[in-house]
Design an enzyme around this catalytic site. Structure first.
Site, PDB file in Angstrom:
ATOM      1  N   CYS A 158       0.814  -1.214   0.000  1.00  0.00           N
ATOM      2  CA  CYS A 158       0.000   0.000   0.000  1.00  0.00           C
ATOM      3  C   CYS A 158       0.846   1.263   0.000  1.00  0.00           C
ATOM      4  CB  CYS A 158      -0.939  -0.022   1.204  1.00  0.00           C
ATOM      5  SG  CYS A 158      -2.020  -1.436   1.122  1.00  0.00           S
ATOM      6  N   GLU A 159       1.533   1.488  -1.097  1.00  0.00           N
ATOM      7  CA  GLU A 159       2.348   2.687  -1.305  1.00  0.00           C
ATOM      8  C   GLU A 159       2.307   2.960  -2.801  1.00  0.00           C
ATOM      9  OE1 GLU A 159       4.559   4.383   0.840  1.00  0.00           O
ATOM     10  OE2 GLU A 159       4.323   3.090   2.570  1.00  0.00           O
TER      11      GLU A 159
END
Ligand code: LLP
Length: 425
Positions: free
Chosen positions: A349-350
């Site tokens: 989640c980046e």
């Protein structure tokens, strides 16, 4: 040169099909080729011998790939090790590198690490500050030993590489300033417990041009003359690592180890010193790939995303340095004309979690395998467990055989060191 090649449109590591390893090990995994590791080591060793520098010790920079099976493969060829921590010392020794072929680099060695390395009997400490000289001298005196040291001097040369992996400029944290070098040797000479018998430099990594090396080695020759004139007995020159490798397929020509060796001979050939080299990337980078499966292809409005099960947690270099790694399907489609542009991204989640941007790839299905090349150096070692992702296993191939040389931890392994405090129990 590496031993990853397509035969009948499927990717092999030496004589082993990548898809066979994937079926047994699961993805993602790193795959290393013994033949490639050996080849790279020998090319450099032969280049040094042929350049007239037979008294050379090649200390593999363990930080690039610290799997003990990789280090052990090189140990068998006579390699030494360049280490930067107690943990790396333990790995090098466990892999079979003799202590007398180990050099200890790094700006932050603790007194405890010095003690452990002295007990092991390593060849040399590369010392980077006056404080470190003093601490090492005191620790060695307490143990009634004499540590052989090289002072790492900072030649203030621009290596022309990425700012995050450039180390030899005055503003970098590494080494003793060039102008202070002679005073530092005089300081060291006055102390018991250490013998300042070497000069050490390392100007950066992924250096693709010989000119900065030449500039640094010429300065080293000059310093050597001045130190000897002042009465210091210098017997070893540690020239660090840093030689670059090709990351793109076919259109990059980094310096040839033969030209590098000849240049060392030209600049320092008459120094009457043992030469120590600390290559990491040169030996390991193209000896490893990261193999991953497609989770799903997601066509977006602005871009297409190939979401794969490897991420910045397995290969941080694209995220950290904007580094380019060649990516290709393990099974060739045979029809590259129908390729589309895809951002190859991981599940983390980046937004910065990508392995390659705007890559030309065929439409792939869930479960199809992709290979990310040149992942043998600064791949697994920079891995993390972010998003509680288990570390990807490492596999070593040798001819027709392969073995898992670091297994994938299960979730129980991953949570073993954590506990709920009493008040939550
Ligand atoms: N010796 C010293 C003192 C070093 O600091 C290094 C690398 C080496 C040798 C080995 O350098 P090589 O031959 O591998 O270029 N994570 C970065 C690279 C960091 C290099 C740190 N020092 C990357 O992925 O590009």
């Amino acid at each position: 040169m590496d031993h990853f090649e397509y035969r009948d449109a499927t990717l092999y590591a030496e004589d082993v099909k990548i898809s066979d390893i994937a079926a047994q090990v699961g993805t993602p995994f790193y795959c290393y080729s013994s033949a490639t590791l050996r080849h790279h080591y020998r090319v450099l060793a032969d280049a040094m011998a042929q350049a007239g520098l037979p008294d050379t010790l090649i200390c593999f920079s363990v930080k690039a790939n610290s799997n003990i099976a990789v280090i052990g493969t090189l140990a068998q060829l006579g390699a030494g090790a360049d280490i930067v921590s107690q943990g790396e010392l333990m790995r090098a020794l466990k892999a079979g590198i003799p202590a007398e072929k180990i050099v200890f680099s790094g700006v932050g060695k603790t007194a405890e690490e010095m003690r452990v390395a002295l007990t092991a009997g390593i060849a040399q400490f590369n010392v980077e500050s006056l404080d470190e000289i003093d601490v090492l001298a005191r620790v060695a005196q307490e143990m009634s030993l004499t540590a052989q040291i090289a002072l790492r001097v900072n030649p203030d040369v621009d290596a022309g590489t990425h700012e995050k992996i450039s180390t030899g400029k005055a503003e970098n944290k590494f080494g003793i300033a060039w102008e202070d070098a002679e005073a530092a040797y005089a300081h060291a000479a006055a102390l018991d417990g250490i013998e300042a018998s070497g000069i050490d430099i390392h100007i950066g990594s992924q250096i693709t041009d010989l000119a900065p090396f030449r500039a640094a080695f010429e300065k080293t020759a000059d310093l050597l003359g001045r130190l000897r004139a002042a009465g210091h007995r210098i017997t070893r020159l540690d020239l660090g690592g840093g030689l670059g490798v090709p990351y793109q397929k076919n259109n990059e020509t980094p310096p040839d180890p033969v030209a590098y060796a000849r240049m060392i001979h030209e600049t320092l050939g008459d120094a009457e010193c043992q030469i120590i080299l600390e290559p990491g990337r040169l030996i390991a980078a193209n000896a490893g790939i990261l193999v991953s499966s497609v989770v799903r292809a997601k066509r977006g409005q602005a871009k297409n995303f190939m979401i794969i099960d490897a991420a910045m947690t397995e290969l941080l270099r694209p995220t950290l340095y904007g580094a380019h790694h060649h990516i290709a399907p393990v099974e060739q489609s045979g029809d590259e004309n129908n390729n589309d542009q895809w951002d190859v991204v991981g599940p983390v989640c980046e937004s910065g979690d990508f392995l390659g941007l705007a890559r030309s790839l065929p439409e792939m299905q869930s479960g199809d395998l992709l290979a990310v090349f040149t992942a043998g150096a600064y791949g697994a070692v920079l891995g993390s467990n972010y998003n509680t992702r288990p570390a990807a296993p490492e596999v070593l191939v040798d001819g027709k055989r392969f073995e898992i040389v670091r297994k994938r931890p299960n979730y129980e392994d991953m949570l073993r060191t954590e506990s709920l405090p009493d008040w939550l129990g």
